[in-house]
Design a protein around this motif. Structure first.
Motif, PDB file in Angstrom:
ATOM      1  N   SER A 197      20.585  43.458  29.130  1.00  0.00           N
ATOM      2  CA  SER A 197      20.526  44.892  29.459  1.00  0.00           C
ATOM      3  C   SER A 197      19.177  45.487  29.084  1.00  0.00           C
ATOM      4  CB  SER A 197      21.632  45.649  28.734  1.00  0.00           C
ATOM      5  OG  SER A 197      22.887  45.161  29.084  1.00  0.00           O
ATOM      6  N   ILE A 253      17.439  55.186  32.079  1.00  0.00           N
ATOM      7  CA  ILE A 253      18.882  55.136  31.781  1.00  0.00           C
ATOM      8  C   ILE A 253      19.590  56.319  32.414  1.00  0.00           C
ATOM      9  CG2 ILE A 253      20.570  55.246  29.913  1.00  0.00           C
ATOM     10  CD1 ILE A 253      18.468  53.770  28.189  1.00  0.00           C
ATOM     11  N   ARG A 254      19.008  57.520  32.298  1.00  0.00           N
ATOM     12  CA  ARG A 254      19.636  58.710  32.879  1.00  0.00           C
ATOM     13  C   ARG A 254      19.728  58.607  34.404  1.00  0.00           C
ATOM     14  NH1 ARG A 254      16.973  64.460  32.045  1.00  0.00           N
ATOM     15  NH2 ARG A 254      16.559  64.391  34.255  1.00  0.00           N
ATOM     16  N   ALA A 269      19.860  55.810  36.147  1.00  0.00           N
ATOM     17  CA  ALA A 269      20.871  54.794  36.476  1.00  0.00           C
ATOM     18  C   ALA A 269      22.283  55.362  36.340  1.00  0.00           C
ATOM     19  CB  ALA A 269      20.705  53.582  35.567  1.00  0.00           C
ATOM     20  N   LEU A 270      22.537  56.131  35.290  1.00  0.00           N
ATOM     21  CA  LEU A 270      23.871  56.718  35.117  1.00  0.00           C
ATOM     22  C   LEU A 270      24.175  57.758  36.192  1.00  0.00           C
ATOM     23  CD1 LEU A 270      23.996  57.110  31.237  1.00  0.00           C
ATOM     24  CD2 LEU A 270      25.190  55.424  32.648  1.00  0.00           C
ATOM     25  N   THR A 271      23.180  58.542  36.563  1.00  0.00           N
ATOM     26  CA  THR A 271      23.379  59.547  37.606  1.00  0.00           C
ATOM     27  C   THR A 271      23.610  58.890  38.960  1.00  0.00           C
ATOM     28  OG1 THR A 271      21.939  61.034  36.397  1.00  0.00           O
ATOM     29  CG2 THR A 271      22.381  61.586  38.683  1.00  0.00           C
ATOM     30  N   TRP A 277      24.720  55.892  39.523  1.00  0.00           N
ATOM     31  CA  TRP A 277      25.968  55.131  39.493  1.00  0.00           C
ATOM     32  C   TRP A 277      27.149  56.030  39.839  1.00  0.00           C
ATOM     33  CZ3 TRP A 277      29.903  55.412  35.545  1.00  0.00           C
ATOM     34  CH2 TRP A 277      30.885  54.454  35.705  1.00  0.00           C
ATOM     35  N   ARG A 278      27.074  57.296  39.447  1.00  0.00           N
ATOM     36  CA  ARG A 278      28.191  58.203  39.711  1.00  0.00           C
ATOM     37  C   ARG A 278      28.146  58.815  41.099  1.00  0.00           C
ATOM     38  NH1 ARG A 278      27.880  62.496  35.282  1.00  0.00           N
ATOM     39  NH2 ARG A 278      25.754  61.779  35.142  1.00  0.00           N
TER      40      ARG A 278
END
Length: 120
Positions: free
Chosen positions: A68, A86-87, A89-91, A93-94
């Motif tokens: 990771s 990271i932010r 990727a998380l955004t 992904w959703r």
């Protein structure tokens, strides 16, 4: 005339070389060590949620944290710090899935607009 660029600033990295007298074979920035140290307990907690056991040597968790960390830092550069990667990727992904049905924009029609000569 030659202009001096600001590339020297981007080349300067905070790198941990190892303890004095014993240089590590891999030179990693401090941020990678920090992210690795955050991911190992996170993966251990996720493993505990599934199995309700904590292993003495968390080999799978360490391996996942290494993969990771290397995957995240593949996209890190001086203009894009790790927290933004990271932010993003998380955004993404959703919210990257397209809606199943086509959403049409409402038509704006002026048939109900009335213009009065004077205000009441």
């Amino acid at each position: 005339m030659r202009l001096r660029t600001d590339d020297d600033i981007y080349r300067a990295r905070l790198v941990y070389l190892g303890p004095p007298g014993y240089t590590l074979p891999v030179h990693l920035p401090y941020a990678q060590y920090g992210l690795f140290m955050l991911l190992v307990p996170l993966y251990m907690f996720i493993h505990w949620l599934f199995t309700f056991q904590v292993e003495l040597f968390p080999a799978w968790e360490i391996a996942l944290a290494i993969v990771s960390t290397s995957f995240i830092f593949r996209y890190v550069d001086p203009d894009r710090p790790a927290r933004m990667v990271i932010r993003t990727a998380l955004t993404d992904w959703r919210r990257t899935r397209e809606p199943a049905t086509e959403l049409r924009d409402p038509r704006l029609v002026g048939s109900r607009i009335r213009i009065r000569e004077e205000l009441a």
